[in-house]
Design an enzyme around this catalytic site. Sequence first.
Site, PDB file in Angstrom:
ATOM      1  N   GLU A 114      -4.370   1.652   6.416  1.00  0.00           N
ATOM      2  CA  GLU A 114      -4.470   2.375   7.557  1.00  0.00           C
ATOM      3  C   GLU A 114      -5.864   2.100   8.800  1.00  0.00           C
ATOM      4  O   GLU A 114      -5.343   1.232  10.585  1.00  0.00           O
ATOM      5  CB  GLU A 114      -4.827   3.404   7.472  1.00  0.00           C
ATOM      6  CG  GLU A 114      -3.827   4.261   7.353  1.00  0.00           C
ATOM      7  CD  GLU A 114      -2.165   4.153   8.107  1.00  0.00           C
ATOM      8  OE1 GLU A 114      -2.403   2.782   9.535  1.00  0.00           O
ATOM      9  OE2 GLU A 114      -1.092   4.027   7.657  1.00  0.00           O
ATOM     10  N   CYS A 152      20.069  10.465  20.891  1.00  0.00           N
ATOM     11  CA  CYS A 152      18.874   9.331  21.473  1.00  0.00           C
ATOM     12  C   CYS A 152      18.943  10.107  23.467  1.00  0.00           C
ATOM     13  O   CYS A 152      20.082   8.654  23.473  1.00  0.00           O
ATOM     14  CB  CYS A 152      18.768   8.530  21.336  1.00  0.00           C
ATOM     15  SG  CYS A 152      17.860   6.846  22.011  1.00  0.00           S
ATOM     16  N   TYR A 158      -5.541   9.399  15.349  1.00  0.00           N
ATOM     17  CA  TYR A 158      -4.883   8.892  14.305  1.00  0.00           C
ATOM     18  C   TYR A 158      -4.875   8.315  13.157  1.00  0.00           C
ATOM     19  O   TYR A 158      -3.716   8.780  12.150  1.00  0.00           O
ATOM     20  CB  TYR A 158      -3.730   7.302  14.655  1.00  0.00           C
ATOM     21  CG  TYR A 158      -3.013   6.827  14.730  1.00  0.00           C
ATOM     22  CD1 TYR A 158      -1.786   6.932  14.072  1.00  0.00           C
ATOM     23  CD2 TYR A 158      -3.841   5.275  13.267  1.00  0.00           C
ATOM     24  CE1 TYR A 158      -0.880   6.162  13.506  1.00  0.00           C
ATOM     25  CE2 TYR A 158      -2.733   5.012  12.094  1.00  0.00           C
ATOM     26  CZ  TYR A 158      -1.361   5.800  12.351  1.00  0.00           C
ATOM     27  OH  TYR A 158      -0.563   4.288  11.335  1.00  0.00           O
ATOM     28  N   TRP A 215       0.480  -1.730   0.002  1.00  0.00           N
ATOM     29  CA  TRP A 215       0.198   0.039  -0.078  1.00  0.00           C
ATOM     30  C   TRP A 215       0.535   1.285   0.139  1.00  0.00           C
ATOM     31  O   TRP A 215       0.421   2.675  -0.128  1.00  0.00           O
ATOM     32  CB  TRP A 215      -1.059   0.105   0.925  1.00  0.00           C
ATOM     33  CG  TRP A 215      -0.217  -0.880   2.839  1.00  0.00           C
ATOM     34  CD1 TRP A 215       0.580   0.391   3.212  1.00  0.00           C
ATOM     35  CD2 TRP A 215      -0.214  -1.915   3.342  1.00  0.00           C
ATOM     36  NE1 TRP A 215       1.300  -0.564   4.336  1.00  0.00           N
ATOM     37  CE2 TRP A 215       0.242  -1.594   4.361  1.00  0.00           C
ATOM     38  CE3 TRP A 215      -0.623  -2.944   2.765  1.00  0.00           C
ATOM     39  CZ2 TRP A 215       0.545  -2.295   4.782  1.00  0.00           C
ATOM     40  CZ3 TRP A 215      -0.210  -3.770   3.447  1.00  0.00           C
ATOM     41  CH2 TRP A 215       0.386  -3.426   4.855  1.00  0.00           C
ATOM     42  N   ARG A 216       1.814   1.507  -0.200  1.00  0.00           N
ATOM     43  CA  ARG A 216       3.064   2.236   0.039  1.00  0.00           C
ATOM     44  C   ARG A 216       4.142   2.660  -1.522  1.00  0.00           C
ATOM     45  O   ARG A 216       4.446   2.196  -2.049  1.00  0.00           O
ATOM     46  CB  ARG A 216       4.013   1.435   1.103  1.00  0.00           C
ATOM     47  CG  ARG A 216       5.205   2.487   1.214  1.00  0.00           C
ATOM     48  CD  ARG A 216       6.313   2.569   2.025  1.00  0.00           C
ATOM     49  NE  ARG A 216       5.897   2.714   3.560  1.00  0.00           N
ATOM     50  CZ  ARG A 216       6.603   2.545   4.888  1.00  0.00           C
ATOM     51  NH1 ARG A 216       7.582   1.551   4.760  1.00  0.00           N
ATOM     52  NH2 ARG A 216       5.839   2.362   5.878  1.00  0.00           N
ATOM     53  N   GLN A 276      -4.764  -1.982  15.496  1.00  0.00           N
ATOM     54  CA  GLN A 276      -4.593  -3.525  15.829  1.00  0.00           C
ATOM     55  C   GLN A 276      -4.424  -4.647  15.360  1.00  0.00           C
ATOM     56  O   GLN A 276      -4.776  -6.139  15.874  1.00  0.00           O
ATOM     57  CB  GLN A 276      -5.914  -3.376  17.085  1.00  0.00           C
ATOM     58  CG  GLN A 276      -6.025  -2.305  17.787  1.00  0.00           C
ATOM     59  CD  GLN A 276      -7.108  -2.384  18.526  1.00  0.00           C
ATOM     60  OE1 GLN A 276      -8.053  -2.377  18.117  1.00  0.00           O
ATOM     61  NE2 GLN A 276      -7.414  -2.617  19.711  1.00  0.00           N
ATOM     62  N   THR A 277      -3.444  -4.969  14.136  1.00  0.00           N
ATOM     63  CA  THR A 277      -2.958  -6.257  13.725  1.00  0.00           C
ATOM     64  C   THR A 277      -1.788  -6.298  13.344  1.00  0.00           C
ATOM     65  O   THR A 277      -1.624  -4.724  12.869  1.00  0.00           O
ATOM     66  CB  THR A 277      -4.516  -5.926  12.370  1.00  0.00           C
ATOM     67  OG1 THR A 277      -5.377  -5.976  12.780  1.00  0.00           O
ATOM     68  CG2 THR A 277      -3.971  -7.456  11.676  1.00  0.00           C
ATOM     69  N   CYS A 311      21.292   3.098  14.123  1.00  0.00           N
ATOM     70  CA  CYS A 311      20.351   3.652  14.884  1.00  0.00           C
ATOM     71  C   CYS A 311      20.802   4.881  14.247  1.00  0.00           C
ATOM     72  O   CYS A 311      21.978   4.880  14.019  1.00  0.00           O
ATOM     73  CB  CYS A 311      19.307   3.108  16.197  1.00  0.00           C
ATOM     74  SG  CYS A 311      18.148   4.919  16.022  1.00  0.00           S
ATOM     75  N   GLY A 353     -10.565  -9.722  12.573  1.00  0.00           N
ATOM     76  CA  GLY A 353     -10.615  -9.478  13.644  1.00  0.00           C
ATOM     77  C   GLY A 353     -11.314  -7.783  13.908  1.00  0.00           C
ATOM     78  O   GLY A 353     -11.132  -6.650  12.936  1.00  0.00           O
ATOM     79  N   ASP A 356       1.730   6.072  16.481  1.00  0.00           N
ATOM     80  CA  ASP A 356       1.217   4.355  16.400  1.00  0.00           C
ATOM     81  C   ASP A 356       1.762   4.534  17.568  1.00  0.00           C
ATOM     82  O   ASP A 356       2.693   4.863  18.005  1.00  0.00           O
ATOM     83  CB  ASP A 356       0.629   4.454  15.280  1.00  0.00           C
ATOM     84  CG  ASP A 356       2.058   3.969  14.511  1.00  0.00           C
ATOM     85  OD1 ASP A 356       3.355   4.225  14.581  1.00  0.00           O
ATOM     86  OD2 ASP A 356       2.662   2.617  13.541  1.00  0.00           O
TER      87      ASP A 356
END
Length: 362
Positions: free
Chosen positions: A49, A217, A131, A27-28, A54-55, A211, A93, A149
């Site tokens: 989205e 950080c 969100y 999808w990107r 929650q998946t 990173c 779900g 998120d």
Amino acid sequence: MQRHDMAGAITTRLLDWYDVHARRLPWRIGPGDRRAGIRPDPYRVWLSEIMLQQTTVAAVKSYYADFLSRWPTVDALAAARDEEVMAAWAGLGYYARARNLLACARAVSAHGGAFPGSAAGLRDLPGIGDYTAAAIAAIAYDEQVAVVDGNVERVVSRLELIQTPLPAAKPAIRLAMQALTPPDRPGDFAQAMMDLGATICTPRRPACTICPVVEPCAARASGIQETLPVKAPKAEKPLRVGAAFVAEHPRLGAILLRRRASTGLLAGMEEPPMTGWTARVDGVTDITAAPFAAEWTLAGTVEHTFTHFRLRLSVWHAETGAAAPDGMWWQPFDGLGDRALPTLMRKCIARALDPERPVAKR
């Protein structure tokens, strides 16, 4: 470098990293595509989205491809029958998302088939919260809005050393993310933060040595990166009980199904007859609640976890040649894979029947 001077450095480093290491997702639109002038399709961004709420990405990929092949535009989805969409969603779900998906598609289609171009406008649509509105606005329309998120919460809490427990820390995290989000590539930056959290700044054993933003950080500098974000203790979920009655018609090669009520948990989905359990109320667990008299035998139990409670069902099985009671029907085995059966219902059927039967969603 002072903390307030680091935002630009963090943004630049992260976008440079994303240009090379962006995950390839169906999808990107990748950073190279954007530079070539290809724009994201708001419908595809929205669909992904909603599915990703929650998946996991791995769980969503096949569903996303199936939905897109069946309903390639928001107008096509808006015209779909409810039962078709619920059946296609079965197994993913959180079924309220599927109902809101249809409601949203129909609202957009009724207004010309174009999604609103701002987070504020998107929030007015069914099933779109803060969100999701921010994600669509940033990724599809380049609005400079904070997209937060679970991955982003983790990355920002570590970068900024935010030690307030979640969910109380959410406002501070959102403010920090807004300060980091650039005006020229807000969608890419949001996706870069998500990718960093998914692949490097992971909940356990983050790969700090590779990173791109390890130097600024604050949590890494303090040696407490693995302790953030701090989460308030979760309350134990209550256990509810009930029963499922899987009736088999050997001559027809079918089982008895019915449709759940149009409101409430798992609304509009299909199931073998069950007792009246809810998030707050136990259901009867023995054969006194069977849909008709038969030689019912206990096949075992099935457990399933919902957002707010756990459920344990006693699964009863019987063979019968009786007519289907009112409001129910005999469903042939060879069509079970295409029915709107949630994972819980498929577990119950599998518990009662020969595991070789085609119970799993195709």
